[in-house]
Design a protein around this motif. Structure first.
Motif, PDB file in Angstrom:
ATOM      1  N   VAL A  28       9.425   3.710   2.752  1.00  0.00           N
ATOM      2  CA  VAL A  28       9.190   3.452   1.333  1.00  0.00           C
ATOM      3  C   VAL A  28       8.252   4.506   0.749  1.00  0.00           C
ATOM      4  CG1 VAL A  28       8.031   1.863  -0.266  1.00  0.00           C
ATOM      5  CG2 VAL A  28       9.682   0.980   1.404  1.00  0.00           C
ATOM      6  N   TYR A  29       7.187   4.798   1.449  1.00  0.00           N
ATOM      7  CA  TYR A  29       6.213   5.784   0.981  1.00  0.00           C
ATOM      8  C   TYR A  29       6.870   7.149   0.794  1.00  0.00           C
ATOM      9  CZ  TYR A  29       2.366   9.159   1.351  1.00  0.00           C
ATOM     10  OH  TYR A  29       1.504  10.208   1.135  1.00  0.00           O
ATOM     11  N   ARG A  30       7.622   7.589   1.788  1.00  0.00           N
ATOM     12  CA  ARG A  30       8.244   8.916   1.695  1.00  0.00           C
ATOM     13  C   ARG A  30       9.295   8.960   0.584  1.00  0.00           C
ATOM     14  NH1 ARG A  30       8.173   8.627   7.939  1.00  0.00           N
ATOM     15  NH2 ARG A  30       6.467  10.039   8.506  1.00  0.00           N
ATOM     16  N   GLU A  31      10.033   7.891   0.415  1.00  0.00           N
ATOM     17  CA  GLU A  31      11.091   7.866  -0.594  1.00  0.00           C
ATOM     18  C   GLU A  31      10.530   7.876  -2.006  1.00  0.00           C
ATOM     19  OE1 GLU A  31      14.735   4.940  -2.104  1.00  0.00           O
ATOM     20  OE2 GLU A  31      13.685   4.513  -0.222  1.00  0.00           O
ATOM     21  N   LEU A  32       9.424   7.152  -2.231  1.00  0.00           N
ATOM     22  CA  LEU A  32       8.883   6.995  -3.579  1.00  0.00           C
ATOM     23  C   LEU A  32       7.793   8.006  -3.922  1.00  0.00           C
ATOM     24  CD1 LEU A  32       8.589   3.093  -3.782  1.00  0.00           C
ATOM     25  CD2 LEU A  32      10.495   4.555  -4.523  1.00  0.00           C
ATOM     26  N   PHE A  33       7.398   8.847  -2.991  1.00  0.00           N
ATOM     27  CA  PHE A  33       6.229   9.711  -3.184  1.00  0.00           C
ATOM     28  C   PHE A  33       6.388  10.627  -4.396  1.00  0.00           C
ATOM     29  CE2 PHE A  33       3.794  13.598  -2.561  1.00  0.00           C
ATOM     30  CZ  PHE A  33       2.532  13.085  -2.318  1.00  0.00           C
ATOM     31  N   ARG A  34       5.315  10.667  -5.201  1.00  0.00           N
ATOM     32  CA  ARG A  34       5.238  11.569  -6.346  1.00  0.00           C
ATOM     33  C   ARG A  34       4.132  12.588  -6.085  1.00  0.00           C
ATOM     34  NH1 ARG A  34       4.717   7.154 -11.240  1.00  0.00           N
ATOM     35  NH2 ARG A  34       6.646   5.947 -10.827  1.00  0.00           N
ATOM     36  N   PRO A  35       4.424  13.862  -6.067  1.00  0.00           N
ATOM     37  CA  PRO A  35       3.369  14.866  -5.867  1.00  0.00           C
ATOM     38  C   PRO A  35       2.272  14.732  -6.916  1.00  0.00           C
ATOM     39  CG  PRO A  35       5.545  15.861  -5.693  1.00  0.00           C
ATOM     40  CD  PRO A  35       5.757  14.455  -6.211  1.00  0.00           C
ATOM     41  N   GLY A  57       0.812  -1.209   0.000  1.00  0.00           N
ATOM     42  CA  GLY A  57       0.000   0.000   0.000  1.00  0.00           C
ATOM     43  C   GLY A  57       0.845   1.259   0.000  1.00  0.00           C
ATOM     44  N   ALA A  58       2.000   1.201   0.668  1.00  0.00           N
ATOM     45  CA  ALA A  58       2.889   2.360   0.708  1.00  0.00           C
ATOM     46  C   ALA A  58       3.354   2.727  -0.699  1.00  0.00           C
ATOM     47  CB  ALA A  58       4.078   2.053   1.609  1.00  0.00           C
ATOM     48  N   GLN A  59       3.729   1.724  -1.484  1.00  0.00           N
ATOM     49  CA  GLN A  59       4.183   1.976  -2.852  1.00  0.00           C
ATOM     50  C   GLN A  59       3.054   2.527  -3.715  1.00  0.00           C
ATOM     51  OE1 GLN A  59       6.819  -1.266  -4.516  1.00  0.00           O
ATOM     52  NE2 GLN A  59       6.370  -2.197  -2.533  1.00  0.00           N
ATOM     53  N   LEU A  60       1.859   1.976  -3.564  1.00  0.00           N
ATOM     54  CA  LEU A  60       0.732   2.450  -4.365  1.00  0.00           C
ATOM     55  C   LEU A  60       0.381   3.888  -4.005  1.00  0.00           C
ATOM     56  CD1 LEU A  60      -1.480   1.860  -6.439  1.00  0.00           C
ATOM     57  CD2 LEU A  60      -2.893   0.989  -4.561  1.00  0.00           C
ATOM     58  N   ALA A  61       0.300   4.193  -2.713  1.00  0.00           N
ATOM     59  CA  ALA A  61      -0.014   5.554  -2.278  1.00  0.00           C
ATOM     60  C   ALA A  61       1.024   6.540  -2.799  1.00  0.00           C
ATOM     61  CB  ALA A  61      -0.095   5.606  -0.758  1.00  0.00           C
ATOM     62  N   ALA A  62       2.311   6.143  -2.749  1.00  0.00           N
ATOM     63  CA  ALA A  62       3.378   7.016  -3.229  1.00  0.00           C
ATOM     64  C   ALA A  62       3.250   7.260  -4.728  1.00  0.00           C
ATOM     65  CB  ALA A  62       4.725   6.396  -2.890  1.00  0.00           C
ATOM     66  N   MET A  63       2.994   6.199  -5.482  1.00  0.00           N
ATOM     67  CA  MET A  63       2.899   6.301  -6.930  1.00  0.00           C
ATOM     68  C   MET A  63       1.742   7.206  -7.352  1.00  0.00           C
ATOM     69  SD  MET A  63       2.350   3.245  -9.730  1.00  0.00           S
ATOM     70  CE  MET A  63       0.675   2.920  -9.152  1.00  0.00           C
ATOM     71  N   LEU A  64       0.608   7.117  -6.634  1.00  0.00           N
ATOM     72  CA  LEU A  64      -0.582   7.898  -6.982  1.00  0.00           C
ATOM     73  C   LEU A  64      -0.608   9.276  -6.330  1.00  0.00           C
ATOM     74  CD1 LEU A  64      -3.297   5.087  -6.766  1.00  0.00           C
ATOM     75  CD2 LEU A  64      -2.205   6.013  -8.821  1.00  0.00           C
ATOM     76  N   GLY A  65       0.352   9.545  -5.437  1.00  0.00           N
ATOM     77  CA  GLY A  65       0.372  10.836  -4.766  1.00  0.00           C
ATOM     78  C   GLY A  65      -0.788  11.023  -3.812  1.00  0.00           C
ATOM     79  N   LEU A  66      -1.074   9.966  -3.026  1.00  0.00           N
ATOM     80  CA  LEU A  66      -2.177  10.001  -2.075  1.00  0.00           C
ATOM     81  C   LEU A  66      -1.636   9.907  -0.646  1.00  0.00           C
ATOM     82  CD1 LEU A  66      -4.664   7.518  -3.802  1.00  0.00           C
ATOM     83  CD2 LEU A  66      -4.734  10.029  -3.834  1.00  0.00           C
TER      84      LEU A  66
END
Length: 333
Positions: free
Chosen positions: A200-207, A172-181
């Motif tokens: 993981v979420y913070r590292e991969l996050f896309r605005p 879920g962390a990767q998905l949230a980061a990818m979608l910017g949620l």
């Protein structure tokens, strides 16, 4: 400042029923609003005699109607159980009635046992790509409708619903980061991967258009009372419920028992201490110090507090104590 929010599992105590549990939930929502909490969320669980919020959107409609300003949402809706369009319509309806106040947390677990999951979905076929596809489809229904668009969520299209991804792993962390949620982690009962998932979420996050920077909310059990001993006694209800659930005997929320943990065998005690390690149990100063240490250790942007307390008045008082020592104060050590 770290915002505090409330996760209400609408507990059904032994000796009570679901109707009273839901009335207690409405009382808690009003209480949380008056105390200054940021959000009030309910969760989707099925075939669990101790949890009354299975029809989550229906229960949230009552909570939203009974309050004025606190954000109301699902923590969460288990998306594999539902068609995305129907979820969009349900939460679009809530947003139409209560503009600017509705959150929608999405999870990929069934929120139930295998029997209930099969009854809801008719099949347990597992497509690893289904959840991300369903999330993207659901997000699309909240976009403004295009001219000539054949399929719309009505209500839903163009309405402001804040969508979160929930999880207890790095998936879920990767998905949230990818979608910017924004991302909410279920550390209140599944803490093992909390730090890794947040990193993981913070590292991969896309605005995204929905969120400019990462936002991590962590679940934590808080049992506050006049003294450490009284809080520990209240906590024994959750401990019993957890042991019962892990033993295949889910039931209503048991009343507290003196010295419960000491009676358990070493294996059960170890299970509890691991599963419920993200818990702060004690009097006012213990709670203040415990939450400050938790935020300092995790860097949480927000805390989602839950308290499975058998006595409703004691549950209300627990949130009052938490508000007295934390709301409006900095949660840093």
């Amino acid at each position: 400042m770290t915002p505090l929010s409330v996760l209400d599992l609408s507990p059904v105590p032994e000796g009570s029923d679901t109707g009273q549990a839901l009335r207690n939930s409405i009382d808690l929502a009003r209480h949380a609003e008056a105390l200054g909490f940021h959000r009030y969320w309910m969760a989707e669980h099925h075939n669990m005699p101790g949890i009354a919020s299975a029809a989550t959107a229906v229960a949230l409609a009552h909570a939203a109607a009974a309050t004025r300003s606190i954000r109301i949402g699902a923590g969460g809706i288990m998306l594999p159980n539902h068609a995305p369009l129907m979820v969009a319509e349900q939460f679009g309806t809530l947003a139409a009635l209560h503009p600017g106040r509705i959150d929608l947390g999405l999870g990929r677990a069934p929120g139930s046992d295998q029997l209930a999951a099969r009854a809801m979905r008719r099949t347990l076929a597992n497509d690893v790509d289904a959840f991300p596809r369903d999330v993207v489809e659901l997000l699309g229904y909240f976009e403004p409708a295009e001219p000539g668009q054949a399929l719309q969520a009505v209500p839903g299209a163009g309405l402001a619903v804040d969508v979160w991804i929930l999880g207890s792993s790095t998936y879920g962390a990767q998905l949230a980061a990818m979608l910017g949620l924004p991302y909410a982690f279920a550390s209140h009962f599944a803490p093992d991967l909390m730090m890794e998932a947040a990193a993981v979420y913070r590292e991969l996050f896309r605005p995204s258009a929905r969120l400019a920077r990462p936002h991590v909310m962590l679940g934590v059990n808080v049992f506050a009372a006049a003294s450490d001993a009284e809080a520990q006694l209240l906590f024994s209800s959750l401990q019993q419920a957890f042991v019962n659930l892990r033993s295949g005997r889910p039931g209503k929320l048991p009343p507290p028992v003196e010295g419960y943990e000491a009676r358990l065998d070493p294996q059960a005690r170890a299970m509890l201490r691991n599963a419920l390690s993200c818990s702060v149990v004690g009097g006012p100063e213990t709670v203040r110090r415990g939450l400050a240490e938790f935020v300092a250790r995790t860097g949480a942007d927000e805390l989602m507090v839950t308290a499975q307390i058998h006595d409703h008045a004691a549950r209300l008082r627990s949130f009052e104590i938490l508000a007295e020592v934390q709301v409006g104060a900095r949660l840093v050590a």
